[in-house]
Design a protein around this motif. Structure first.
Motif, PDB file in Angstrom:
ATOM      1  N   ASN A 173     -21.260  14.885  -6.369  1.00  0.00           N
ATOM      2  CA  ASN A 173     -20.742  13.640  -6.933  1.00  0.00           C
ATOM      3  C   ASN A 173     -19.433  13.862  -7.686  1.00  0.00           C
ATOM      4  N   ASP A 176     -16.715  14.107  -5.146  1.00  0.00           N
ATOM      5  CA  ASP A 176     -16.418  12.774  -4.612  1.00  0.00           C
ATOM      6  C   ASP A 176     -15.533  11.992  -5.578  1.00  0.00           C
ATOM      7  N   ILE A 296     -24.380   8.670  -1.326  1.00  0.00           N
ATOM      8  CA  ILE A 296     -24.140   9.795  -2.248  1.00  0.00           C
ATOM      9  C   ILE A 296     -24.884   9.632  -3.569  1.00  0.00           C
ATOM     10  N   SER A 297     -25.226   8.408  -3.932  1.00  0.00           N
ATOM     11  CA  SER A 297     -25.904   8.183  -5.219  1.00  0.00           C
ATOM     12  C   SER A 297     -27.393   8.500  -5.166  1.00  0.00           C
TER      13      SER A 297
END
Length: 579
Positions: A173, A176, A296-297
């Motif tokens: 994360n 990202d 992605i979360s």
């Protein structure tokens, strides 16, 4: 076998043995988690591990804590419940509930401030990024969450960074966010992540841990850099990661991974087969009501097998027909003991050891499915179980012999484990197999209302039910009813029992019970990202419904899923049903 050199209730030895075997220094394994002085105390056994330190260090060393069951205080259980609730709020994009969850964190008792607070900061990052759209603040919180355990962006310059599954999630994360905000050297990022991925494929031996660490890294690389990577590199990542997910029985992210592979695969035949597998998976995700696309979360679960201390003490006391007064006598006041059983207070280590002796159990911190002094035999035991489950009997015989020669067969858990594996492989009559198993597993004695059933006992009971048939339903129902009395029911401990009950309800025509338990089981599998019993459950669902309906899978869909998960005997049997 010297107790000091086994993994039962001896976390210091576990970490020491794995560090020495893998030639990783203590300082690197504990980096950022505590001071050097404290590391020395953990190493010498002067300081007791908390569950957060223990699991983080094990995962950094490439070994899954799921090989053990850990006895935790009620306060730790409350934190895990909080963690699951907040994760579900993110899945459902319920931002108001997530805000409340973050607010509730201040009331949670912290056993390990650094690690537990890093979860809260991660949830704040999610809230700021996806709800408040405050990217600068989101970036600060994801950095803060990762830095809590001594990690930062410099991980990229280490070809073998040691991170837990959660730390990897935070790091991805962070990458990202830096890409989104144009921070850092973007040209190097995909190459460095690719090198790290390749190294982790080689270095992590534990397939279960691989299944939680490698897929999120692979999916992120493909998600961000698919068009920047050469075709051969993409294919390598895709094929390797699909194989890893199959071996670890994980499923979250698998449809997206196969979708990338279908784009890249050069053989039209292979493309056609994987397209069908992709379609079958999509139907399952739709049926269960889970989003199949990569996100992605999504937090890939804090998978830990544990039992709550207050439950354990209460059940052991009831099993032995003792009063609170009798248990606490000479150890602590009866008032304090009652508080311990209610989870209000936690006993000192000295008192816990005394209570363990009084209640006739040896488990005061953790225990494994088998008892050994070498972590490689835990991996071997897991491998044997998986080979037996997929009927690969020829491949497993030599491994079982190696396991028997290197663990103490006088220890009951070890004896039961090997006995179950060998009974499954034996070419014996059904009656003989039942007799063999009942010699080491007394069904009536083990299924009282108050009883802590061991994982191996549950597996034996499940296998017995396949031999005995519907006459075993009441025993299985009693087992699940017994589990409902606890504050926490571990999916790993009950999944085989659930699989057996689903099948017996279907065979006995008890369709109302069948529908209820199947729906719950399928939901739970996706929550836990553990689909080891998916194929038999789906087969029963299709048989019970007799016809294809919207959202239901067919025998052909199950066939492709069985083939994907390398369940060759299952896929051959399923093919006969629709051919």
């Amino acid at each position: 076998m010297d107790k000091k050199r086994t993994f039962r209730d001896n976390p210091s030895y576990i970490v020491k043995e794995i560090c020495e075997s893998s030639e990783i220094s203590y300082n690197k394994a504990f980096n950022g988690l505590c001071s050097k002085k404290m590391i020395s105390k953990y190493k010498n056994g002067e300081k007791h591990f908390d569950v957060f330190i223990f699991c983080t260090v094990l995962e950094r060393l490439g070994f899954s804590a799921e090989h053990f069951e850990i006895l935790v205080p009620d306060k730790v259980h409350e934190f895990f419940l909080w963690l699951k609730k907040c994760s579900r709020h993110i899945e459902n994009q319920n931002w108001q509930a997530l805000e409340q969850g973050i607010e509730d964190f201040k009331h949670i008792h912290l056993v390990n401030v650094k690690i537990q607070t890093s979860y809260r900061d991660y949830f704040i990052y999610i809230l700021e990024r996806y709800h408040n759209k405050n990217m600068d603040l989101a970036y600060e919180y994801i950095k803060k969450s990762l830095n809590a355990t001594g990690q930062d962006g410099s991980i990229l310059y280490d070809t073998n960074p040691l991170l837990s599954a959660f730390e990897w999630h935070l790091f991805i994360n962070l990458c990202d966010m830096e890409d989104l905000l144009n921070i850092g050297a973007k040209t190097e990022l995909q190459y460095r992540l690719y090198v790290i991925y390749l190294n982790k494929v080689k270095l992590i031996i534990d397939e279960d841990l691989k299944g939680r660490i490698l897929p999120p890294i692979a999916l992120f690389i493909l998600y961000k850099y698919w068009d920047k990577l050469a075709l051969d590199k993409r294919l390598g990542i895709e094929k390797n990661t699909i194989k890893i997910m199959v071996k670890s029985s994980t499923i979250i992210g698998l449809p997206t991974l196969i979708e990338y592979f279908i784009k890249d695969v050069e053989s039209s035949c292979e493309e056609e087969v994987y397209t069908r597998k992709y379609g079958a998976l999509q139907k399952i995700f739709k049926y269960v009501g889970v989003d199949s696309t990569y996100n992605i979360s999504r937090l890939y679960g804090y998978r830990i097998r544990y039992v709550v201390l207050s439950d354990y003490l209460k059940f052991k006391r009831k099993e032995l027909c003792l009063t609170c007064e009798k248990v606490s006598e000479g150890i602590c006041s009866v008032e304090n003991y009652r508080k311990i059983e209610r989870g209000k207070i936690h006993p000192s280590t000295k008192n816990l050891i005394s209570l363990a002796k009084r209640l006739e159990f040896t488990f005061i911190f953790l225990k494994g499915d088998i008892e050994s002094g070498r972590y490689k035999y835990y991996l071997l035991a897991k491998e044997c179980s998986k080979l037996i489950a997929t009927s690969k009997f020829k491949s497993v015989q030599e491994r079982i012999s190696e396991l028997k020669n290197n663990i103490d067969m006088q220890i009951l858990d070890n004896f039961k484990f090997i006995n179950l594996l060998e009974t499954k492989m034996k070419e014996e009559t059904r009656e003989n197999k039942i007799a063999l198993l009942q010699e080491v597993f007394n069904q009536e004695d083990r299924l009282s209302k108050y009883h802590i059933c061991e994982l191996i006992d549950n597996q034996v009971l499940s296998y017995l039910s396949t031999l005995i048939g519907k006459d075993c339903i009441k025993s299985l129902e009693l087992f699940l009813e017994n589990e409902k009395q606890k504050k926490y029911v571990n999916w790993c401990n009950i999944k085989e029992i659930v699989k057996a009950l689903v099948h017996l309800y279907k065979e006995g025509g008890e369709y109302d019970k069948f529908k209820i338990i199947t729906r719950k089981a399928l939901k739970k599998m996706f929550e836990e990202n553990d689909v080891s019993i998916l194929v038999p459950l789906l087969e029963d669902v299709v048989e019970a419904n007799k016809k294809e309906e919207d959202g239901y899978c067919s025998y052909k869909d199950i066939f492709y899923i069985a083939e994907l998960y390398e369940l060759y005997d299952d896929s051959r049997r399923i093919r006969k049903l629709f051919s």
